[in-house]
Write a protein that holds these residues in place. Structure first.
Motif, mmCIF file in Angstrom:
data_model
loop_
_atom_site.group_PDB
_atom_site.id
_atom_site.type_symbol
_atom_site.label_atom_id
_atom_site.label_comp_id
_atom_site.label_asym_id
_atom_site.label_seq_id
_atom_site.Cartn_x
_atom_site.Cartn_y
_atom_site.Cartn_z
ATOM 1 N N PRO A 1 31.333 -1.304 -19.677
ATOM 2 C CA PRO A 1 30.613 -0.864 -18.546
ATOM 3 C C PRO A 1 29.738 0.347 -18.774
ATOM 4 O O PRO A 1 29.652 0.793 -19.947
ATOM 5 C CB PRO A 1 31.559 -0.614 -17.445
ATOM 6 N N LEU A 2 28.653 0.444 -17.916
ATOM 7 C CA LEU A 2 27.799 1.472 -18.173
ATOM 8 C C LEU A 2 28.649 2.938 -18.081
ATOM 9 O O LEU A 2 29.731 2.823 -17.678
ATOM 10 C CB LEU A 2 26.696 1.572 -16.986
ATOM 11 N N ALA A 3 28.036 4.202 -18.811
ATOM 12 C CA ALA A 3 28.897 5.395 -18.668
ATOM 13 C C ALA A 3 29.135 5.819 -17.148
ATOM 14 O O ALA A 3 30.181 5.913 -16.857
ATOM 15 C CB ALA A 3 28.002 6.231 -19.134
ATOM 16 N N SER A 4 27.954 5.700 -16.236
ATOM 17 C CA SER A 4 28.347 5.993 -15.000
ATOM 18 C C SER A 4 26.932 5.571 -14.002
ATOM 19 O O SER A 4 25.968 5.099 -14.648
ATOM 20 C CB SER A 4 28.413 7.643 -14.760
ATOM 21 N N ILE A 5 27.246 5.521 -12.521
ATOM 22 C CA ILE A 5 25.929 5.341 -11.731
ATOM 23 C C ILE A 5 25.992 6.402 -10.878
ATOM 24 O O ILE A 5 26.931 6.865 -10.304
ATOM 25 C CB ILE A 5 26.193 4.035 -11.200
ATOM 26 N N SER A 6 24.722 7.026 -10.516
ATOM 27 C CA SER A 6 24.637 8.037 -9.500
ATOM 28 C C SER A 6 23.541 7.639 -8.820
ATOM 29 O O SER A 6 22.622 7.110 -9.085
ATOM 30 C CB SER A 6 24.139 9.259 -10.237
ATOM 31 N N LEU A 7 23.701 7.844 -7.411
ATOM 32 C CA LEU A 7 23.055 7.158 -6.375
ATOM 33 C C LEU A 7 22.471 8.422 -5.531
ATOM 34 O O LEU A 7 23.213 9.096 -4.968
ATOM 35 C CB LEU A 7 23.328 6.158 -5.386
ATOM 36 N N LEU A 8 20.808 8.647 -5.423
ATOM 37 C CA LEU A 8 20.520 9.902 -4.599
ATOM 38 C C LEU A 8 19.922 9.151 -3.343
ATOM 39 O O LEU A 8 18.650 8.907 -3.632
ATOM 40 C CB LEU A 8 19.906 10.626 -5.594
ATOM 41 N N GLY A 9 20.272 9.466 -2.223
ATOM 42 C CA GLY A 9 19.653 9.410 -0.835
ATOM 43 C C GLY A 9 19.000 7.998 -0.804
ATOM 44 O O GLY A 9 17.903 7.549 -0.440
ATOM 45 N N GLY A 10 19.873 6.890 -1.125
ATOM 46 C CA GLY A 10 19.417 5.508 -0.982
ATOM 47 C C GLY A 10 20.052 4.715 0.031
ATOM 48 O O GLY A 10 21.005 4.846 0.660
ATOM 49 N N PRO A 11 19.133 3.572 0.718
ATOM 50 C CA PRO A 11 19.639 2.845 1.790
ATOM 51 C C PRO A 11 20.579 1.585 1.311
ATOM 52 O O PRO A 11 20.178 0.530 1.576
ATOM 53 C CB PRO A 11 18.369 2.400 2.289
ATOM 54 N N ILE A 12 21.565 2.019 0.916
ATOM 55 C CA ILE A 12 22.548 0.926 0.348
ATOM 56 C C ILE A 12 23.223 0.092 1.557
ATOM 57 O O ILE A 12 23.020 -1.348 1.515
ATOM 58 C CB ILE A 12 23.658 1.549 -0.361
ATOM 59 N N ASP A 13 22.970 0.684 2.707
ATOM 60 C CA ASP A 13 23.427 0.061 4.152
ATOM 61 C C ASP A 13 22.708 0.693 5.175
ATOM 62 O O ASP A 13 23.313 1.652 5.634
ATOM 63 C CB ASP A 13 24.809 0.067 4.370
ATOM 64 N N SER A 14 21.597 0.116 5.458
ATOM 65 C CA SER A 14 20.575 0.898 6.493
ATOM 66 C C SER A 14 21.211 0.701 7.779
ATOM 67 O O SER A 14 20.790 1.182 8.783
ATOM 68 C CB SER A 14 19.242 0.335 6.385
ATOM 69 N N ARG A 15 22.286 -0.105 7.948
ATOM 70 C CA ARG A 15 22.861 -0.257 9.339
ATOM 71 C C ARG A 15 23.563 1.092 9.792
ATOM 72 O O ARG A 15 23.726 1.200 11.084
ATOM 73 C CB ARG A 15 23.720 -1.524 9.317
ATOM 74 N N ILE A 16 23.872 1.978 8.620
ATOM 75 C CA ILE A 16 24.829 3.122 9.031
ATOM 76 C C ILE A 16 23.908 4.179 9.523
ATOM 77 O O ILE A 16 22.900 4.574 8.806
ATOM 78 C CB ILE A 16 25.533 3.494 7.770
ATOM 79 N N ASN A 17 24.150 4.725 10.700
ATOM 80 C CA ASN A 17 23.324 5.839 11.167
ATOM 81 C C ASN A 17 21.855 5.663 11.068
ATOM 82 O O ASN A 17 20.748 6.311 10.219
ATOM 83 C CB ASN A 17 23.543 7.125 10.558
ATOM 84 N N PRO A 18 21.117 4.501 11.440
ATOM 85 C CA PRO A 18 19.537 4.405 11.240
ATOM 86 C C PRO A 18 18.588 5.272 11.537
ATOM 87 O O PRO A 18 19.006 5.957 12.567
ATOM 88 C CB PRO A 18 19.522 2.916 12.032
ATOM 89 N N THR A 19 17.690 5.412 10.630
ATOM 90 C CA THR A 19 16.735 6.508 10.912
ATOM 91 C C THR A 19 15.637 5.986 11.602
ATOM 92 O O THR A 19 15.587 4.707 11.961
ATOM 93 C CB THR A 19 16.142 7.168 9.501
ATOM 94 N N ARG A 20 14.622 6.767 12.007
ATOM 95 C CA ARG A 20 13.432 6.117 12.637
ATOM 96 C C ARG A 20 12.734 5.029 11.740
ATOM 97 O O ARG A 20 12.302 3.871 12.278
ATOM 98 C CB ARG A 20 12.355 7.346 12.679
ATOM 99 N N ILE A 21 12.744 5.166 10.416
ATOM 100 C CA ILE A 21 12.283 4.366 9.510
ATOM 101 C C ILE A 21 12.830 2.944 9.428
ATOM 102 O O ILE A 21 12.361 1.938 9.374
ATOM 103 C CB ILE A 21 11.967 4.871 8.039
ATOM 104 N N ASP A 22 14.157 3.153 9.453
ATOM 105 C CA ASP A 22 15.185 1.837 9.456
ATOM 106 C C ASP A 22 14.984 1.161 10.948
ATOM 107 O O ASP A 22 14.806 0.021 10.979
ATOM 108 C CB ASP A 22 16.600 2.295 9.497
ATOM 109 N N ARG A 23 14.588 1.769 12.063
ATOM 110 C CA ARG A 23 14.487 1.205 13.489
ATOM 111 C C ARG A 23 13.414 0.532 13.582
ATOM 112 O O ARG A 23 12.930 -0.543 13.961
ATOM 113 C CB ARG A 23 14.627 2.026 14.325
ATOM 114 N N PHE A 24 12.104 1.218 12.606
ATOM 115 C CA PHE A 24 10.762 0.580 12.683
ATOM 116 C C PHE A 24 10.723 -0.645 11.860
ATOM 117 O O PHE A 24 10.163 -1.642 12.184
ATOM 118 C CB PHE A 24 9.813 1.550 12.012
#
Length: 432
Positions: free
Chosen positions: A200-223
């Motif tokens: 596998p890859l050494a590691s994966i780091s995810l910074l502030g991404g919409p993996i599941d935008s159903r969770i606590n949707p923001t104004r952008i998600d709702r739009f």
């Protein structure tokens, strides 16, 4: 259709500002004027070009050296792979540590959300203090001929899969880091790639991404969910005019993205402008140069292909295909459980109003982690979306945490042999 009219304004702004084909935009940030009348006109020309998004080409990264351990380390930049959708850039530290002390490189997946990858220049500079860095540098859709294909979301997933594979072929295993909107295609690409590799890859780091935008949707998600794809197609899609190589391609124009960013986060633009002008008036040319460079990078918007833009809306924000385990990329199912043995770190900002709380951390569960370590699911206090990869919060909180994570991964693997792989994943004819 406004594209032709706006483009004519851009060309007029370039003429007024005195920019000509072949101008060295890289030198612009270091040519901060003084305070005489001629210099005031030059400062105005800088402002006009960035306000109109009128630069003919995006600013280059221009990273020639970084400081590490009190020493300056020269940086060499090269393009190691390219596709119609973009290029893979490599930034190499020319002073190498002893072989036993070489740290594994970073594969930085830049978001394709209306900005050129150079917006992550500060991110790259910080990462280069310890490691070599690969960066996905996406092409402006206006410059990609229509016969190169639709430039769909699938195309970008497959491009990342190939770029990650190329980065791995250059030496040690790579730590994949994805920012913002890039987290979704990067996670999909990693899953597809890991499913066909023995190691596998050494590691994966995810910074502030919409993996599941159903969770606590923001104004952008709702739009995004409150309007149909047909509405977006009718309201924000335009056609690239001549003389661009992409003439005839339907795109989401960069000038619309710039307006959307200013409307959503005017304080960021005002802060950057204020830093430039206040330092310029105070005579602090070094600080003014840095502020101008940041402004130019923030103004470096690009056009996104219609297919990609609508795919993101549909797959990520409306149908939530990744968290629902219902996404296939050109017939290959994206199975996140393939990443169950790949070290994963997720980082969110407490004040992030673009990606809702929990939307990134949920990747641990989706990838099959029963109880991720606390320090691998990090929420940064008093941190907004942009702070995750720029500014003091990035340098003082996010980057040190990622460095600790990478050291832990490398220490755990130090007693295990690492096999090098040069085989590339199967890709579509369009990517050949």
């Amino acid at each position: 259709m406004w594209y032709g009219f706006i483009d004519a304004q851009r060309r007029l702004a370039r003429t007024i500002a005195g920019e000509r084909p072949g101008n060295d935009i890289e030198a612009v940030p270091m040519q901060i004027p003084g305070t005489n009348l001629g210099d005031v006109a030059k400062a105005f020309s800088h402002w006009l070009l960035r306000s109109a998004c009128a630069y003919g080409e995006p600013p280059p990264f221009g990273i020639r050296s970084v400081t590490s351990g009190g020493s300056r380390i020269e940086i060499e930049e090269s393009v190691v792979d390219s596709l119609p959708v973009g290029a893979l850039r490599k930034f190499t530290r020319k002073r190498m540590a002893a072989k036993t002390g070489v740290k594994w490189p970073i594969m930085l997946c830049a978001p394709l959300a209306g900005h050129h990858a150079v917006m992550l220049r500060e991110t790259v500079e910080t990462l280069l203090e310890e490691r070599d860095v690969f960066v996905s540098d996406w092409a402006d859709a206006r410059d990609v001929p229509p016969d190169a294909g639709p430039l769909s979301l699938d195309d970008y997933v497959l491009a990342l899969e190939r770029f990650i594979s190329t980065a791995r072929a250059h030496g040690p295993p790579v730590h994949v880091v994805a920012v913002c909107q890039a987290t979704v295609p990067a996670l999909a690409a990693a899953a597809l790639l890991t499913s066909v590799l023995a190691v596998p890859l050494a590691s994966i780091s995810l910074l502030g991404g919409p993996i599941d935008s159903r969770i606590n949707p923001t104004r952008i998600d709702r739009f995004a969910t409150s309007h149909t794809l047909e509405w977006f197609r009718d309201q924000v899609i335009d056609v690239v005019p001549p003389p661009y190589r992409g003439a005839g391609r339907r795109v989401y124009p960069g000038f619309i993205q710039q307006s959307a960013m200013l409307a959503a986060h005017p304080e960021r633009h005002v802060r950057l402008e204020a830093a430039y002008w206040s330092n310029w008036l105070a005579g602090d040319m070094r600080a003014a140069a840095e502020a101008l460079r940041s402004l130019n990078e923030y103004a470096a918007v690009l056009d996104m292909a219609e297919s990609y833009f609508l795919d993101i809306l549909r797959v990520v924000f409306q149908e939530h295909r990744l968290p629902r385990n219902a996404w296939s990329v050109q017939g290959r199912h994206v199975e996140l459980n393939a990443l169950s043995r790949t070290p994963l770190c997720t980082v969110e900002g407490e004040l992030d109003d673009i990606t809702g709380a929990g939307q990134t951390h949920c990747a641990h569960t989706l990838c099959g982690a029963s109880s991720p370590p606390r320090d691998r699911q990090m929420t940064v206090p008093t941190c907004n979306h942009y702070d995750l990869f720029t500014g003091s919060r990035w340098r003082e909180a996010v980057h040190p945490a990622l460095c600790r994570f990478w050291r832990e991964v490398e220490d755990a693997a130090s007693s295990m042999p690492v096999r090098q792989h040069t085989d590339r994943p199967t890709r579509s004819r369009r990517h050949a």
